[in-house]
Structure formats: C-alpha cells, structure tokens
Scaffold this motif. Structure first.
Motif: not given
Length: 406
Positions: A143-163
C-alpha cells in the motif's frame, strides 16, 4: 452500447487493489464458515483469537462510560487519560519513558502498524520483514509502494532471523525493519541478547528504522519480554506497537496503540485523521480500566495457553511428518509439513504444497488452519492453540487420522 462491450469494459478497480492479497486468515475462516453452514462440524484453528471473555471489570468500565454519556468524538490520537495510562504501562512493564504526545491510539494494532508504514515508507523504499511474518505486513508495504525484502529465519533457530542476516540484507534503500515478538505465526521470542545484536546493526545504518509489533507481549512463556526500544542508542528510530486484543481478550473492541518519537507519532496522527479519526470512545474508557487493572487476568490466560500448547505438542510429536519447535509465546504452532508434499489424497488429488494440505485438512478432518504461504513460510501451516482444551484435543486427533491417509 452492447452488452458484450459492457462485459469487456476494463475494471474500475485501482492497480493498488489488484496488487494486494486478501488476508489468508480471514479467507480460511470464510471457507470454514461456509462448510459449517452446510452442517459440518468444523473446528476452526485459523483465527488468532482468544476464547476467553473480556474481564468483567473492563466491561463494567465500558458500561459506565455509556451511562456517563461518554459518546462523543474523541481526539484523533486518543483520550488524554488513556494515553497517560499507556505511558504508565510502558514505564511499569517495559522500562520505557514516553510522553502522551508520543502515543497514538488506533482502531486496533493493525491500524497502528499501517499508520507507521504509511508515515515512514516512500515509494521504492525497502522494508525488511523478518519471516515468518504476520500476513498483513507485506500488504501494508505494498500500500505504501515500498519493496518488501523477506528475511527468513531457519527452523533450527526457531524461525528467528539473525543479526548477521539482517546486516547482509541492508542496502542504501533500506528504510524499515518489521517484526513481531512474540511472533505470529511461530511463537518465537527474540531475547534481549538477540535484540541487542539487531540494535548494533541499526547503529551502523542510521537511515534504518524498526517497527516492533509487541501485541503478544503478555503471552510469553520465557519469563522476559524485552523491547527493542530499550536500547537507548536507537530508541528514537523504533516504533513500538501494542494493543488490548490478545493480553486482555478484547479482540472485538478494536483498540491498539503505538509509541514513537514525537514527530513520527504526529505523522501517524495525521494519517489517521484522514482515515478514521479517533477510535471508539467507549473502547478507550475500557482500555483505561484494563491498564489500571494490571496484568493479573492476562497471567491467568497465559497459564491456560501454556497448558494448551503442551497438550497440542504432546499429540503432534506422535504425528510423523509434522516438525515444530516449541513456541515460546503467542498461541500458535507452526509446523513444517513439507513431508506431505507430493502425497496423494484418498480422492486421488495430489498435495503439492501447504495450501493444498490446509484445504485437505479442512475437507477431510474438518479442521481449519492457514497455509504458511501467507506468512512467508511455504513449507508450514499455522494452527491456533487459543481454542478450548477439548476442541484442540479433538482437532489434532482428527488431523492425525487424516494425515495417516496420505
């Protein structure tokens, strides 16, 4: 003009609408209702809605507001006593100091998120969304006409993306990071240490802001909720969103809020002033009472959610092919179900992906869940564990039987 010409006329709908997807949770709930209307006993685990009633003291405050005639328009960012109560809550629960002019009360946390995205994101700006993510984040960015960059966390890290992943994803066009903790859909909770690493990344990139969705704050099984805004070096670049729907079982009241630097809060107020203005006066008075009552009722609900989580996990561990970490908060499980992709259903149809599997479970087990596609995790399915214990036990018994047919 002929009827054929009328039929061939271009759609009057905007390109903006064409780019958006319907909320997957709402779409699945709609299908479940249609099946139920045919007399089928459907157990819906698609909506993230507490099955608890709003505490009585909050209802009483709303009734009193009506009796007192508190039925007129309110200030766009919220009534003064609610904004002050939210400031007090932040000091009490989060060790954060805000002034009322930094608070904007909205018609649900979803509107608060949308206000912030529309206030911060320009066309072409990149928004890093930590995945799995709540279904509406990406649509708000569109809606804001931005561009989404998806940063996927891994199953092994409880789906949490890292720094480290975050650092690698930032470009000169990055404007915003969006995430939830506890997370919808995974139930993962970012620790103080993990958030500190995010803060260090943001320090190196002063053009980057963060939108922290903390709506599940009180539904946390770890013993500690930590806010990204507590890191003083970046606090002015963090917008914190919260609300009353989950912790106080006030979903239908539609009451949320954000806290931000004063100029960002003013921008969010400006957006809201042209869309909805101030939210329901009665709901706001109920919100004042909710915060004044502390979190005792929320703590009682959390114990029930913990019990339900454990009940479900105890069943799921005996279902071959469903792999899920133990959620640390919220009220969902988010298993990887890719083991079932390529299987053939009893009617001869093939299960190609999570959407097919969710539809199969709806039609065969009569249990409604939501495909992980909508959350940025196409190998998964989200099940809400907010239903009553007996419904959850029956739902996963049915799921186990249905999956065994594949």
């Amino acid at each position: 003009m002929s009827s054929t010409a009328t039929l061939m006329a271009p759609s009057p709908l905007s390109d903006r609408l064409a780019a958006m997807n319907e909320s997957a949770t709402i779409a699945m709930a709609k299908k479940a209702r249609e099946l139920a209307a045919q007399g089928v006993d459907v157990i819906s685990l698609s909506f993230g809605e507490p099955d608890f009633q709003t505490p009585q003291y909050i209802k009483d405050a709303a009734k009193q507001a009506i009796d007192d005639g508190f039925t007129f328009y309110t200030p766009v960012p919220g009534i003064p006593d609610l904004r002050q109560a939210i400031c007090d809550k932040f000091r009490r629960d989060n060790d954060l100091n805000f002034q009322p002019n930094q608070i904007v009360v909205s018609t649900g946390a979803k509107q608060s998120l949308a206000n912030a995205v529309l206030s911060l994101v320009n066309p072409g700006d990149e928004v890093i969304v930590l995945s799995p993510y709540w279904v509406s984040y990406e649509e708000m960015v569109k809606l804001a006409e931005g561009v989404t960059i998806v940063l996927a966390g891994s199953l092994e890290n409880d789906y949490k993306a890292t720094a480290a992943q975050l650092e690698a994803a930032i470009t000169p066009r990055t404007k915003l990071i969006m995430y939830s903790s506890p997370c919808n859909p995974t139930g993962a909770v970012f620790s103080r240490e993990e958030l500190g690493e995010f803060a260090a990344v943001m320090m190196r990139h002063p053009q980057v802001y963060a939108l922290a969705d903390e709506i599940y704050e009180y539904i946390n099984f770890t013993g500690e909720h930590y806010s990204l805004a507590r890191f003083p070096e970046i606090k002015d670049r963090v917008v914190t969103v919260n609300g009353f729907s989950k912790g106080y079982a006030m979903t239908g009241w539609r009451l949320g809020y954000l806290a931000a630097r004063a100029d960002i809060a003013a921008a969010c107020e400006k957006v809201q002033s042209q869309i909805t203005s101030g939210t329901c006066s009665i709901a706001q008075k109920a919100g004042v009472a909710a915060l004044a009552g502390g979190r005792g009722s929320a703590d009682e609900m959390v114990e029930a959610y913990r019990r339900r989580r454990d009940l479900v996990l105890n069943i799921v561990k005996d279902i071959p092919g469903m792999v899920t970490p133990t959620p640390s908060g919220a009220f969902y499980i988010f298993p990887d179900v890719s083991a079932f992709f390529g299987c053939t259903a009893p009617d001869g149809s093939r299960i190609e992906d999570a959407s097919d599997l969710a539809l199969y479970l709806l039609n065969d087990a009569h249990v409604a869940a939501v495909s992980g596609d909508a959350f940025g995790a196409p190998s998964c399915i989200r099940f809400s564990t907010a239903a009553a214990d007996e419904k959850l036990a029956e739902a996963f018994r049915r799921i186990k039987v249905s999956l065994a047919k594949l």
